[in-house]
Design an enzyme around this catalytic site. Structure first.
Site, PDB file in Angstrom:
ATOM      1  N   GLY A 175       0.810  -1.215   0.000  1.00 20.23           N
ATOM      2  CA  GLY A 175       0.000   0.000   0.000  1.00 20.23           C
ATOM      3  C   GLY A 175       0.842   1.263   0.000  1.00 20.23           C
ATOM      4  O   GLY A 175       0.668   2.145  -0.861  1.00 20.23           O
ATOM      5  N   ASP A 183      12.266 -12.640  -2.075  1.00 19.79           N
ATOM      6  CA  ASP A 183      11.998 -12.580  -0.644  1.00 19.79           C
ATOM      7  C   ASP A 183      13.198 -11.949   0.071  1.00 19.79           C
ATOM      8  O   ASP A 183      14.348 -12.091  -0.377  1.00 19.79           O
ATOM      9  CB  ASP A 183      11.782 -14.011  -0.128  1.00 19.79           C
ATOM     10  CG  ASP A 183      11.151 -14.031   1.248  1.00 19.79           C
ATOM     11  OD1 ASP A 183       9.967 -14.388   1.337  1.00 19.79           O
ATOM     12  OD2 ASP A 183      11.852 -13.689   2.237  1.00 19.79           O
ATOM     13  N   LEU A 184      12.932 -11.280   1.186  1.00 21.17           N
ATOM     14  CA  LEU A 184      14.029 -10.702   1.981  1.00 21.17           C
ATOM     15  C   LEU A 184      14.977 -11.788   2.499  1.00 21.17           C
ATOM     16  O   LEU A 184      16.104 -11.481   2.898  1.00 21.17           O
ATOM     17  CB  LEU A 184      13.465  -9.918   3.174  1.00 21.17           C
ATOM     18  CG  LEU A 184      12.756  -8.596   2.866  1.00 21.17           C
ATOM     19  CD1 LEU A 184      11.978  -8.127   4.094  1.00 21.17           C
ATOM     20  CD2 LEU A 184      13.761  -7.528   2.431  1.00 21.17           C
ATOM     21  N   ASP A 187      10.183  -6.559  -4.127  1.00 19.58           N
ATOM     22  CA  ASP A 187       9.042  -7.099  -3.370  1.00 19.58           C
ATOM     23  C   ASP A 187       8.937  -8.583  -3.677  1.00 19.58           C
ATOM     24  O   ASP A 187       9.271  -9.016  -4.782  1.00 19.58           O
ATOM     25  CB  ASP A 187       7.730  -6.397  -3.749  1.00 19.58           C
ATOM     26  CG  ASP A 187       6.681  -6.503  -2.649  1.00 19.58           C
ATOM     27  OD1 ASP A 187       6.301  -5.452  -2.087  1.00 19.58           O
ATOM     28  OD2 ASP A 187       6.244  -7.631  -2.328  1.00 19.58           O
ATOM     29  N   TYR A 240       4.223  -8.112  15.900  1.00 20.96           N
ATOM     30  CA  TYR A 240       4.499  -7.140  14.832  1.00 20.96           C
ATOM     31  C   TYR A 240       5.193  -5.900  15.401  1.00 20.96           C
ATOM     32  O   TYR A 240       6.253  -5.464  14.910  1.00 20.96           O
ATOM     33  CB  TYR A 240       3.178  -6.774  14.138  1.00 20.96           C
ATOM     34  CG  TYR A 240       3.244  -5.546  13.283  1.00 20.96           C
ATOM     35  CD1 TYR A 240       3.973  -5.542  12.096  1.00 20.96           C
ATOM     36  CD2 TYR A 240       2.590  -4.362  13.660  1.00 20.96           C
ATOM     37  CE1 TYR A 240       4.053  -4.404  11.312  1.00 20.96           C
ATOM     38  CE2 TYR A 240       2.660  -3.233  12.880  1.00 20.96           C
ATOM     39  CZ  TYR A 240       3.390  -3.248  11.717  1.00 20.96           C
ATOM     40  OH  TYR A 240       3.475  -2.113  10.943  1.00 20.96           O
TER      41      TYR A 240
HETATM   42  N1  LIG Z   1       0.324   1.536   6.080  1.00 24.13           N
HETATM   43  C1  LIG Z   1       0.510   2.075   7.266  1.00 24.13           C
HETATM   44  O1  LIG Z   1      -0.242   2.939   7.679  1.00 24.13           O
HETATM   45  C2  LIG Z   1       1.664   1.638   8.129  1.00 24.13           C
HETATM   46  C3  LIG Z   1       1.664   2.016   9.476  1.00 24.13           C
HETATM   47  C4  LIG Z   1       2.768   1.674  10.259  1.00 24.13           C
HETATM   48  C5  LIG Z   1       3.832   0.993   9.683  1.00 24.13           C
HETATM   49  N2  LIG Z   1       3.764   0.615   8.375  1.00 24.13           N
HETATM   50  C6  LIG Z   1       4.882  -0.147   7.820  1.00 24.13           C
HETATM   51  O2  LIG Z   1       5.186   0.379   6.540  1.00 24.13           O
HETATM   52  C7  LIG Z   1       5.528  -0.681   5.651  1.00 24.13           C
HETATM   53  C8  LIG Z   1       4.599  -0.661   4.442  1.00 24.13           C
HETATM   54  O3  LIG Z   1       3.263  -0.787   4.896  1.00 24.13           O
HETATM   55  P1  LIG Z   1       2.102  -1.171   3.881  1.00 24.13           P
HETATM   56  O4  LIG Z   1       0.838  -0.728   4.493  1.00 24.13           O
HETATM   57  O5  LIG Z   1       2.463  -0.744   2.514  1.00 24.13           O
HETATM   58  O6  LIG Z   1       2.152  -2.768   3.991  1.00 24.13           O
HETATM   59  P2  LIG Z   1       1.720  -3.812   2.871  1.00 24.13           P
HETATM   60  O7  LIG Z   1       1.416  -5.082   3.617  1.00 24.13           O
HETATM   61  O8  LIG Z   1       0.674  -3.252   1.997  1.00 24.13           O
HETATM   62  O9  LIG Z   1       3.052  -3.998   2.018  1.00 24.13           O
HETATM   63  C9  LIG Z   1       4.161  -4.718   2.479  1.00 24.13           C
HETATM   64  C10 LIG Z   1       4.858  -5.295   1.269  1.00 24.13           C
HETATM   65  O10 LIG Z   1       5.971  -6.063   1.731  1.00 24.13           O
HETATM   66  C11 LIG Z   1       6.060  -7.228   0.932  1.00 24.13           C
HETATM   67  N3  LIG Z   1       6.694  -8.276   1.715  1.00 24.13           N
HETATM   68  C12 LIG Z   1       6.227  -8.906   2.825  1.00 24.13           C
HETATM   69  N4  LIG Z   1       7.095  -9.827   3.249  1.00 24.13           N
HETATM   70  C13 LIG Z   1       8.145  -9.788   2.369  1.00 24.13           C
HETATM   71  C14 LIG Z   1       9.345 -10.519   2.292  1.00 24.13           C
HETATM   72  N5  LIG Z   1       9.646 -11.493   3.165  1.00 24.13           N
HETATM   73  N6  LIG Z   1      10.197 -10.242   1.288  1.00 24.13           N
HETATM   74  C15 LIG Z   1       9.893  -9.272   0.367  1.00 24.13           C
HETATM   75  N7  LIG Z   1       8.756  -8.541   0.400  1.00 24.13           N
HETATM   76  C16 LIG Z   1       7.899  -8.805   1.402  1.00 24.13           C
HETATM   77  C17 LIG Z   1       4.608  -7.595   0.621  1.00 24.13           C
HETATM   78  O11 LIG Z   1       4.530  -8.407  -0.559  1.00 24.13           O
HETATM   79  C18 LIG Z   1       3.972  -6.227   0.450  1.00 24.13           C
HETATM   80  O12 LIG Z   1       3.935  -5.830  -0.901  1.00 24.13           O
HETATM   81  C19 LIG Z   1       5.448  -1.961   6.449  1.00 24.13           C
HETATM   82  O13 LIG Z   1       6.730  -2.285   6.944  1.00 24.13           O
HETATM   83  C20 LIG Z   1       4.530  -1.614   7.591  1.00 24.13           C
HETATM   84  O14 LIG Z   1       4.779  -2.399   8.739  1.00 24.13           O
HETATM   85  C21 LIG Z   1       2.711   0.930   7.595  1.00 24.13           C
END
Ligand SMILES: NC(=O)c1ccc[n+]([C@@H]2O[C@H](COP(=O)([O-])OP(=O)(O)OC[C@H]3O[C@@H](n4cnc5c(N)ncnc54)[C@H](O)[C@@H]3O)[C@@H](O)[C@H]2O)c1
Length: 274
Positions: free
Chosen positions: A15, A49-50, A35, A143
């Site tokens: 997102g 993957d990471l 990603d 988390y």
């Molecule tokens: N959206 C928010 O409001 C919010 C709030 C606090 C923190 N965050 C942090 O910001 C970051 C992005 O948030 P988001 O809402 O876009 O999350 P999201 O879940 O929409 O996106 C995370 C992305 O990471 C990828 N991913 C997951 N595991 C992976 C791995 N092992 N290797 C490679 N890619 C991997 C997923 O495919 C996904 O596209 C995250 O780290 C989240 O914890 C977001």
């Protein structure tokens, strides 16, 4: 430090990543995308993957900085959080160290400090009531624990290896706030891009922890460490307040689901493997 130009964006399919893919090129960045989920419309994106250290090494090669968003972004089992968020962030920093990348922007979360109660009082809160950035970690989930770990990892890579990080405790980065809690912690995508730009370009950040939100009238936390990097938020969730409050009412400071910064994450039972 010369202003970074080529930036690795992990979690580019998510997102926040999707929003930043459209907004950050406007600041002059060339983004390299990473990603585990394929990005069909981005043929140059690295799909890995990471845990894939060879792919990470290719991903960091020649970049000036990294925005690290990839990982599980909600509560999950400890085993899954361990692999994606804890080990994954470690692998990323190791790749950065090996490649000589000097700056990381780490997507931490409000859930690293989720067990702090939200500050009571009438909005806008006076500066001395806002949650400071140096409060102890109080993670509300596995988390949130992984984000506490990520901040400590960033500190260690600064102290030991001289890699700078801005850890951003993101509130809620979505096009619009969708709950009363989000009125306090919402970060508009446009402000998110402003904040990432400031975090990439500020001089001498060492390891700096900041909260990530817009300039919300109902803000709960102190944005001064973010502003010190040059971040000037332009948005305020208040334009959404009347509708959300009419529908849901004010937060109840005696309801465990509503009284803490982390919202309902604090009352989530642990998720066990199944
Ligand atoms: N959206 C928010 O409001 C919010 C709030 C606090 C923190 N965050 C942090 O910001 C970051 C992005 O948030 P988001 O809402 O876009 O999350 P999201 O879940 O929409 O996106 C995370 C992305 O990471 C990828 N991913 C997951 N595991 C992976 C791995 N092992 N290797 C490679 N890619 C991997 C997923 O495919 C996904 O596209 C995250 O780290 C989240 O914890 C977001």
């Amino acid at each position: 430090m010369p202003a970074p130009r080529t930036v690795l964006l992990t979690g580019a399919a998510g997102g926040v990543g999707t929003q930043m893919r459209s907004l950050l090129p406007g600041y002059g960045y060339e983004l390299r995308l990473f990603d585990v989920a394929p990005l069909e419309d981005e043929p140059a994106a690295i799909t890995a993957d990471l845990a894939d250290r060879a792919a990470l090494r290719r991903a960091v090669d020649g970049v000036d900085a990294i925005i690290h968003l990839a990982g599980i972004s909600l509560e999950s089992t400890f085993e899954k959080i361990l692999k994606a968020n804890i080990e994954g962030t470690y692998h990323l920093y190791e790749a950065a160290r090996e490649a000589g990348v000097r700056r990381v922007v780490f997507a931490s979360s409000n859930h690293a400090v989720g067990y702090h109660p939200f500050p009571p009082g009438d909005y806008p809160l006076p500066a001395d009531r806002l949650l400071p950035v140096d409060v102890p970690h109080r993670p509300d989930t596995y988390y949130g624990l992984s984000k506490s770990f990520g901040e400590d990892l960033a500190q260690m890579y600064w102290d030991k290896h001289g890699i700078e990080t801005v850890s951003v405790r993101i509130g809620s980065c979505f096009p619009e706030p969708t709950s009363v809690r989000m009125l306090s912690i919402w970060m508009s995508p446009a402000d998110g891009a402003r904040l990432f730009h400031a975090a990439l370009t500020a001089e001498d950040v060492g390891h700096t922890v900041i909260y990530g939100s817009s300039a919300n009238t109902r803000v709960w936390w102190d944005l001064s460490s973010a502003r010190a990097l040059g971040y000037e938020p332009q948005d305020d969730s208040e334009r959404f307040a009347a509708d959300l409050l009419a529908e849901r009412g004010e937060l109840d400071p005696t309801n465990p689901d509503e009284m803490y910064l982390g919202g309902q994450f604090v009352t989530k039972p642990p998720i066990w493997p199944h």
